[in-house]
Design a protein around this motif. Structure first.
Motif, PDB file in Angstrom:
ATOM      1  N   THR A  68     -39.238  -8.158 -16.229  1.00 42.07           N
ATOM      2  CA  THR A  68     -39.263  -9.593 -15.934  1.00 42.07           C
ATOM      3  C   THR A  68     -40.561 -10.267 -16.391  1.00 42.07           C
ATOM      4  O   THR A  68     -40.825 -11.418 -16.048  1.00 42.07           O
ATOM      5  CB  THR A  68     -39.070  -9.826 -14.421  1.00 42.07           C
ATOM      6  OG1 THR A  68     -39.991  -9.008 -13.680  1.00 42.07           O
ATOM      7  CG2 THR A  68     -37.654  -9.504 -13.991  1.00 42.07           C
ATOM      8  N   GLY A  69     -41.381  -9.556 -17.168  1.00 40.50           N
ATOM      9  CA  GLY A  69     -42.546 -10.179 -17.776  1.00 40.50           C
ATOM     10  C   GLY A  69     -43.865  -9.949 -17.074  1.00 40.50           C
ATOM     11  O   GLY A  69     -44.907 -10.413 -17.552  1.00 40.50           O
ATOM     12  N   TYR A  70     -43.822  -9.260 -15.939  1.00 42.37           N
ATOM     13  CA  TYR A  70     -45.088  -8.905 -15.293  1.00 42.37           C
ATOM     14  C   TYR A  70     -45.750  -7.775 -16.079  1.00 42.37           C
ATOM     15  O   TYR A  70     -45.084  -7.025 -16.804  1.00 42.37           O
ATOM     16  CB  TYR A  70     -44.854  -8.439 -13.855  1.00 42.37           C
ATOM     17  CG  TYR A  70     -44.444  -9.526 -12.894  1.00 42.37           C
ATOM     18  CD1 TYR A  70     -45.363 -10.461 -12.426  1.00 42.37           C
ATOM     19  CD2 TYR A  70     -43.125  -9.614 -12.432  1.00 42.37           C
ATOM     20  CE1 TYR A  70     -44.980 -11.447 -11.531  1.00 42.37           C
ATOM     21  CE2 TYR A  70     -42.732 -10.598 -11.532  1.00 42.37           C
ATOM     22  CZ  TYR A  70     -43.668 -11.512 -11.082  1.00 42.37           C
ATOM     23  OH  TYR A  70     -43.290 -12.492 -10.202  1.00 42.37           O
TER      24      TYR A  70
ATOM     25  N   SER B  39     -38.375 -11.425  -3.845  1.00 40.52           N
ATOM     26  CA  SER B  39     -38.724 -12.593  -4.654  1.00 40.52           C
ATOM     27  C   SER B  39     -39.814 -13.442  -4.009  1.00 40.52           C
ATOM     28  O   SER B  39     -40.456 -14.248  -4.684  1.00 40.52           O
ATOM     29  CB  SER B  39     -37.485 -13.446  -4.928  1.00 40.52           C
ATOM     30  OG  SER B  39     -36.909 -13.891  -3.709  1.00 40.52           O
TER      31      SER B  39
ATOM     32  N   LYS C 219     -51.830 -12.407 -10.756  1.00 42.12           N
ATOM     33  CA  LYS C 219     -51.531 -12.482  -9.325  1.00 42.12           C
ATOM     34  C   LYS C 219     -52.729 -12.005  -8.521  1.00 42.12           C
ATOM     35  O   LYS C 219     -53.388 -11.040  -8.888  1.00 42.12           O
ATOM     36  CB  LYS C 219     -50.302 -11.635  -8.959  1.00 42.12           C
ATOM     37  CG  LYS C 219     -48.986 -12.293  -9.333  1.00 42.12           C
ATOM     38  CD  LYS C 219     -47.796 -11.496  -8.837  1.00 42.12           C
ATOM     39  CE  LYS C 219     -47.640 -11.494  -7.329  1.00 42.12           C
ATOM     40  NZ  LYS C 219     -47.273 -12.838  -6.809  1.00 42.12           N
TER      41      LYS C 219
ATOM     42  N   PHE D  96     -42.600 -11.385  -5.623  1.00 39.26           N
ATOM     43  CA  PHE D  96     -42.461 -11.436  -7.075  1.00 39.26           C
ATOM     44  C   PHE D  96     -41.362 -12.455  -7.405  1.00 39.26           C
ATOM     45  O   PHE D  96     -40.181 -12.099  -7.486  1.00 39.26           O
ATOM     46  CB  PHE D  96     -42.086 -10.062  -7.627  1.00 39.26           C
ATOM     47  CG  PHE D  96     -42.925  -8.936  -7.105  1.00 39.26           C
ATOM     48  CD1 PHE D  96     -44.290  -8.880  -7.355  1.00 39.26           C
ATOM     49  CD2 PHE D  96     -42.362  -7.917  -6.338  1.00 39.26           C
ATOM     50  CE1 PHE D  96     -45.065  -7.840  -6.875  1.00 39.26           C
ATOM     51  CE2 PHE D  96     -43.128  -6.872  -5.849  1.00 39.26           C
ATOM     52  CZ  PHE D  96     -44.487  -6.835  -6.117  1.00 39.26           C
ATOM     53  N   PRO D  97     -41.691 -13.731  -7.601  1.00 34.60           N
ATOM     54  CA  PRO D  97     -40.672 -14.775  -7.768  1.00 34.60           C
ATOM     55  C   PRO D  97     -39.681 -14.517  -8.890  1.00 34.60           C
ATOM     56  O   PRO D  97     -38.538 -14.975  -8.829  1.00 34.60           O
ATOM     57  CB  PRO D  97     -41.511 -16.034  -8.042  1.00 34.60           C
ATOM     58  CG  PRO D  97     -42.821 -15.765  -7.375  1.00 34.60           C
ATOM     59  CD  PRO D  97     -43.056 -14.290  -7.555  1.00 34.60           C
ATOM     60  N   ARG D  98     -40.081 -13.782  -9.911  1.00 38.72           N
ATOM     61  CA  ARG D  98     -39.175 -13.536 -11.035  1.00 38.72           C
ATOM     62  C   ARG D  98     -38.025 -12.594 -10.657  1.00 38.72           C
ATOM     63  O   ARG D  98     -37.062 -12.453 -11.414  1.00 38.72           O
ATOM     64  CB  ARG D  98     -39.953 -12.961 -12.220  1.00 38.72           C
ATOM     65  CG  ARG D  98     -41.055 -13.885 -12.716  1.00 38.72           C
ATOM     66  CD  ARG D  98     -41.936 -13.225 -13.752  1.00 38.72           C
ATOM     67  NE  ARG D  98     -43.260 -13.846 -13.790  1.00 38.72           N
ATOM     68  CZ  ARG D  98     -44.261 -13.424 -14.544  1.00 38.72           C
ATOM     69  NH1 ARG D  98     -44.079 -12.366 -15.349  1.00 38.72           N
ATOM     70  NH2 ARG D  98     -45.424 -14.028 -14.516  1.00 38.72           N
TER      71      ARG D  98
ATOM     72  N   ASN E 196     -35.886 -13.183  -8.544  1.00 39.95           N
ATOM     73  CA  ASN E 196     -34.707 -13.975  -8.174  1.00 39.95           C
ATOM     74  C   ASN E 196     -33.509 -13.651  -9.043  1.00 39.95           C
ATOM     75  O   ASN E 196     -32.360 -13.768  -8.609  1.00 39.95           O
ATOM     76  CB  ASN E 196     -35.029 -15.479  -8.300  1.00 39.95           C
ATOM     77  CG  ASN E 196     -35.609 -16.045  -7.015  1.00 39.95           C
ATOM     78  OD1 ASN E 196     -35.249 -15.607  -5.936  1.00 39.95           O
ATOM     79  ND2 ASN E 196     -36.505 -17.002  -7.149  1.00 39.95           N
ATOM     80  N   GLU E 197     -33.761 -13.270 -10.300  1.00 40.51           N
ATOM     81  CA  GLU E 197     -32.666 -13.023 -11.233  1.00 40.51           C
ATOM     82  C   GLU E 197     -32.329 -11.543 -11.384  1.00 40.51           C
ATOM     83  O   GLU E 197     -31.517 -11.173 -12.230  1.00 40.51           O
ATOM     84  CB  GLU E 197     -33.017 -13.604 -12.602  1.00 40.51           C
ATOM     85  CG  GLU E 197     -34.324 -13.058 -13.180  1.00 40.51           C
ATOM     86  CD  GLU E 197     -34.758 -13.786 -14.442  1.00 40.51           C
ATOM     87  OE1 GLU E 197     -34.030 -13.687 -15.445  1.00 40.51           O
ATOM     88  OE2 GLU E 197     -35.804 -14.452 -14.413  1.00 40.51           O
TER      89      GLU E 197
ATOM     90  N   GLU F 105     -33.926  -8.891  -5.153  1.00 32.59           N
ATOM     91  CA  GLU F 105     -34.057 -10.313  -4.816  1.00 32.59           C
ATOM     92  C   GLU F 105     -34.745 -10.532  -3.474  1.00 32.59           C
ATOM     93  O   GLU F 105     -35.308 -11.600  -3.225  1.00 32.59           O
ATOM     94  CB  GLU F 105     -32.692 -11.018  -4.856  1.00 32.59           C
ATOM     95  CG  GLU F 105     -31.674 -10.475  -3.875  1.00 32.59           C
ATOM     96  CD  GLU F 105     -30.741  -9.484  -4.554  1.00 32.59           C
ATOM     97  OE1 GLU F 105     -29.557  -9.474  -4.174  1.00 32.59           O
ATOM     98  OE2 GLU F 105     -31.206  -8.759  -5.462  1.00 32.59           O
TER      99      GLU F 105
END
Length: 431
Positions: A353-355, A327, A285, A330-332, A334-335, A324
């Motif tokens: 979330t994988g970041y 998001s 990012k 950080f788009p991830r 959303n969940e 959320e």
């Protein structure tokens, strides 16, 4: 003509001769168009030099590496491009790639000229380890004789050497021949000698190939970008967006600012600013994210283009906050259906979330200046993880202005990228 100023294998290369001619031009405020013309001329001269020495072959459309190597530092720009693409590349691609880092090529040429005692280069301190480049011609009379020789070839009927024909061809293709040669009344002079210049241009086959490409590339740039808004140098990407370009160097390295960024004698346009911030960086990012008080300050990336980023307006987010709602940054998220009450909870959610988040404190002292076309220049000294660095940032709402000015800076051992990319690299490399 003086014996030490001739062109060819025992004298100056085409690129070296072009630089000497440029350096003898009267000092004046230089526009983006002027710098673009000089940059493309130098790129063309560089390719012709490589062809003359047998390192490349050129045809109508492509440049091919022949596998012959030299150690001359100034000869590496085009060869690096050819190496990346398998040894055969379209001519326009090679030229654009050379121009994109013209500062490194020009620095290599000036170093060669200095070693050969054709010029004297010195640096005058601006701030910290930043020096302003100052160049003096060692023997201006010899360069004047070179100009006289080229003018004589154009105005007479003698046959030029291959190198002289190549140099005239480059100057003609880049639209700067009368200005560089310093003739009186340039337009009438060009009108009188246009057919002769074209005839000399056609004598150099390599120059013809390169020049045709230069004409097309340069023509599009002037027609669609530089000529669109002469007072501003191009169109804004969108309302409120600011383009940035940054480079960082270890503090033990001095940084020489090119002529395109003339800061000597101007003083900085605002007082020196000192601050400390904790940055949040995430692999991949390029947004500028800082922890401020009990929340975040975010400057989002709207568009990224090579080494350039267009940033939107800064925004602030405080804790607690529902995940959320972040998001957009950080788009991830959303969940993620939880409320983040603290900085640590947000870091945990980012990891989940994988970041790959990281935090690092940056102490910065900076000075700001104004360059041409409203470009802002930031010179800074920063401390990160106990290490000191110099930083230079160019900022403008006009991408073309940044592309032209940034490419003049000789990067050498610097790190080009935004704060997020730079801080991630520093964090991973510390012992």
């Amino acid at each position: 003509m003086g014996a030490s100023i001739h062109l060819g294998s025992k004298g100056l290369s085409i690129a070296e001769a072009l630089e000497l001619l440029r350096l003898t031009m009267p000092p004046a405020q230089r526009s983006l168009s002027w710098w673009c013309d000089m940059d493309y001329a130098l790129a063309a001269a560089h390719l012709i030099d490589l062809s003359i020495t047998g390192e490349i072959d050129t045809d109508i459309d492509t440049v091919t590496r022949r596998g012959i190597s030299r150690t001359n530092m100034a000869s590496t720009a085009a060869l690096a491009t050819l190496g990346r693409y398998g040894g055969i590349v379209r001519t326009d691609v090679v030229i654009e790639d050379i121009v994109s880092r013209i500062g490194d090529l020009r620095a290599g040429i000036l170093a060669t000229l200095q070693r050969n005692e054709a010029i004297r280069v010195r640096g005058e301190k601006v701030a910290w380890g930043f020096l302003q480049q100052q160049v003096d011609i060692a023997n201006a009379r010899e360069v004047a004789l070179l100009k006289e020789s080229l003018i004589g070839l154009i105005e007479g009927d003698a046959l030029p050497s291959p190198e002289e024909a190549a140099l005239i061809s480059v100057l003609q293709a880049s639209g700067i021949i009368a200005d560089v040669l310093g003739v009186a009344s340039p337009r009438p002079w060009l009108d009188r000698h246009r057919s002769r210049i074209q005839m000399l241009h056609r004598m150099d086959l390599v120059g013809q190939t390169v020049s045709a490409t230069i004409n097309g590339v340069r023509g599009r740039l002037h027609a669609y970008v530089l000529g669109a808004q002469p007072e501003t140098g191009g169109k804004s990407t969108r309302s409120g967006a600011l383009w940035e370009w940054r480079v960082f160097w270890p503090a033990e390295d001095s940084v020489t600012l090119p002529e395109a960024l003339p800061l000597i004698g101007r003083g900085h346009d605002a007082g020196e600013e000192v601050n400390a911030d904790i940055y949040l960086f995430l692999s991949g990012k390029r947004d500028n994210i800082k922890f401020r008080g009990k929340g975040l300050k975010v400057k989002p990336v709207i568009e990224a283009f090579d080494e350039f980023c267009a940033f939107g307006a800064s925004g602030k987010v405080g804790f607690p906050v529902r995940a959320e709602t972040l998001s957009g940054i950080f788009p991830r998220f959303n969940e993620v259906r939880v409320k983040l009450r603290t900085r640590d909870q947000m870091l945990s959610a980012l990891s989940a979330t994988g970041y790959r988040p990281g935090m690092i404190e940056v102490h910065k002292t900076r000075r700001q200046y104004n360059a041409i076309l409203g470009v802002k220049i930031e010179l800074a000294q920063i401390k990160v993880s106990g290490r000191m660095f110099h930083s230079l940032c160019l900022e403008s709402k006009f991408l073309t202005a940044l592309r032209v000015l940034s490419r003049h800076i000789a990067i050498s051992g610097g790190i080009v990228g935004g704060y997020s990319e730079f801080l991630e690299r520093v964090s991973l490399s510390r012992g």
